[in-house]
Design a protein around this motif. Structure first.
Motif, short mmCIF file in Angstrom:
data_model
loop_
_atom_site.label_atom_id
_atom_site.label_comp_id
_atom_site.label_asym_id
_atom_site.label_seq_id
_atom_site.Cartn_x
_atom_site.Cartn_y
_atom_site.Cartn_z
N UNK A 152 -20.62 25.25 -19.15
CA UNK A 152 -21.58 26.31 -18.83
C UNK A 152 -20.98 27.19 -17.75
N UNK A 153 -20.72 28.42 -18.09
CA UNK A 153 -20.20 29.37 -17.12
C UNK A 153 -21.32 29.94 -16.26
N UNK A 154 -20.96 30.46 -15.14
CA UNK A 154 -21.92 31.07 -14.20
C UNK A 154 -21.62 32.55 -14.05
N UNK A 155 -22.62 33.38 -14.41
CA UNK A 155 -22.52 34.83 -14.21
C UNK A 155 -21.34 35.46 -14.94
N UNK A 156 -20.94 34.86 -16.05
CA UNK A 156 -19.82 35.39 -16.83
C UNK A 156 -20.36 36.37 -17.87
N UNK A 157 -19.91 37.59 -17.82
CA UNK A 157 -20.33 38.59 -18.81
C UNK A 157 -19.21 38.83 -19.81
N UNK A 177 -21.40 35.66 -7.64
CA UNK A 177 -21.15 36.55 -6.51
C UNK A 177 -21.98 36.19 -5.30
N UNK A 178 -21.91 36.99 -4.24
CA UNK A 178 -21.09 38.20 -4.18
C UNK A 178 -19.63 37.96 -3.78
N UNK A 231 -13.88 32.21 -5.14
CA UNK A 231 -14.02 31.24 -6.23
C UNK A 231 -12.74 30.98 -6.99
N UNK A 232 -11.64 31.64 -6.60
CA UNK A 232 -10.39 31.50 -7.35
C UNK A 232 -9.24 31.11 -6.43
N UNK A 290 -13.73 40.09 -9.59
CA UNK A 290 -14.50 39.49 -10.68
C UNK A 290 -13.58 39.09 -11.84
N UNK A 291 -12.66 39.98 -12.20
CA UNK A 291 -11.76 39.69 -13.31
C UNK A 291 -10.91 38.45 -13.04
N UNK A 292 -10.57 38.22 -11.79
CA UNK A 292 -9.80 37.03 -11.46
C UNK A 292 -10.60 35.75 -11.72
#
Length: 303
Positions: free
Chosen positions: A25-30, A160-161, A166-167, A195-197
């Motif tokens: 389950x991903x979080x806030x992934x669009x 976020x934010x 997170x990476x 975000x892309x990272x």
């Protein structure tokens, strides 16, 4: 008053094949920022090479609590029915749940691990990021005495934010990154980079499970499903993050990735125009060859 879950009818397991199903389950992934869905940046090089299938999907909620409840229930309802991990465990499936997030309905399973619990088991592993959730999964699978195994992993990676936090450094492909929590004051390009990272890191985490199953359990029928709880706004229309009411929620918060990988003996996937959270319960049951009175074949992604 705590809502008591309604127990579902028992299931029958039709086969004794040795199957492994992993739900991430991903979080806030669009989906808009996944190259698997046409994004111009190559944010999914590993899953693309793995030959995954990306299904068009829409979230049922724009907040984690509502979305995860929907993900783990068999039908849309305000009522709390027995959720997927509990149901599988009660019906003979070996269930493992690992999470660095929150909002999950009450789970009544033995093998449930938070980040801190995993750190105690594996003190040598860095617990700063979601990678620890994926550590030594092969050991738990190998130790299992069950023919059917279900592993649920609830991540935090794209929340976020502070996307940049997170990476790991090795996944910071797009720079410079936004490092402020005041998103409206951030440079748009830097916000998108950060975000892309998280999507690049997600690509690696999902791939790591696929690679492990191929390497360690080539003779077992296996499946990996990645789906997000909801999407994320990154400044479009002056909105950031998520949580806008469904009636007015923008596409950025609703359009989510639903990505499927199967091993060599995988099932044919249906040609579906759109899927969503309520496809998870029935698809997992179908993959594990489980049937019950409430099972709805229309909500399985498998032929």
């Amino acid at each position: 008053m705590v809502q008591k879950e309604i127990i579902l009818p028992d299931a029958e397991i039709a086969t004794d094949s040795k199957d492994i199903c992993v739900l991430i389950i991903g979080e806030s992934a669009r989906s808009a920022n996944f190259s698997l869905y046409g994004y111009e940046r190559n944010t999914n090089p590993l899953m693309t090479a793995d030959g995954v299938t990306a299904l068009k999907a829409r979230a049922s909620h724009t907040n984690t609590i509502g979305a995860v409840k929907a993900l783990l229930q068999h039908t849309p309802s305000r009522t709390l029915y027995e959720v997927l991990p509990n149901y599988l465990s009660r019906n003979g499936v070996d269930v493992v749940w690992r999470s660095s997030n929150w909002g999950t309905p009450p789970l009544h399973i033995e093998k449930r691990f938070s980040k801190s619990a995993l750190k105690k088991l594996y003190p040598e592993v860095d617990d700063s990021f979601d990678g620890i959730l994926f550590h030594a999964l092969e050991e738990q699978i190998a130790e299992s005495q069950s023919d059917k195994i279900f592993i649920g992993i609830h991540t935090y990676t794209s929340h976020g934010p502070e996307y940049y936090s997170n990476t790991p450094d090795s996944f910071k492909v797009f720079v410079p990154e936004c490092t402020t929590v005041e998103m409206a004051n951030a440079k748009y390009e830097e916000l998108i980079n950060a975000y892309d990272n998280t999507v690049v890191y997600t690509d690696y985490l999902v791939h790591s499970v696929i690679e492990m199953l191929q390497r360690e359990f080539p003779d077992r029928r296996s499946c990996v499903i990645f789906i997000s709880d909801h999407g994320e706004s990154l400044g479009e229309g002056g909105l950031y993050m998520h949580g806008v009411p469904m009636a007015t929620a923008p596409a950025e918060q609703l359009d989510i990735p639903f990505i499927v990988w199967q091993g060599a003996d995988g099932r044919e996937l249906k040609r579906l125009d759109s899927v969503g959270h309520y496809h998870i319960f029935h698809s997992v049951m179908d993959f594990l060859d489980m049937r019950s009175d409430f099972y709805n074949e229309e909500f399985s992604i498998f032929e």
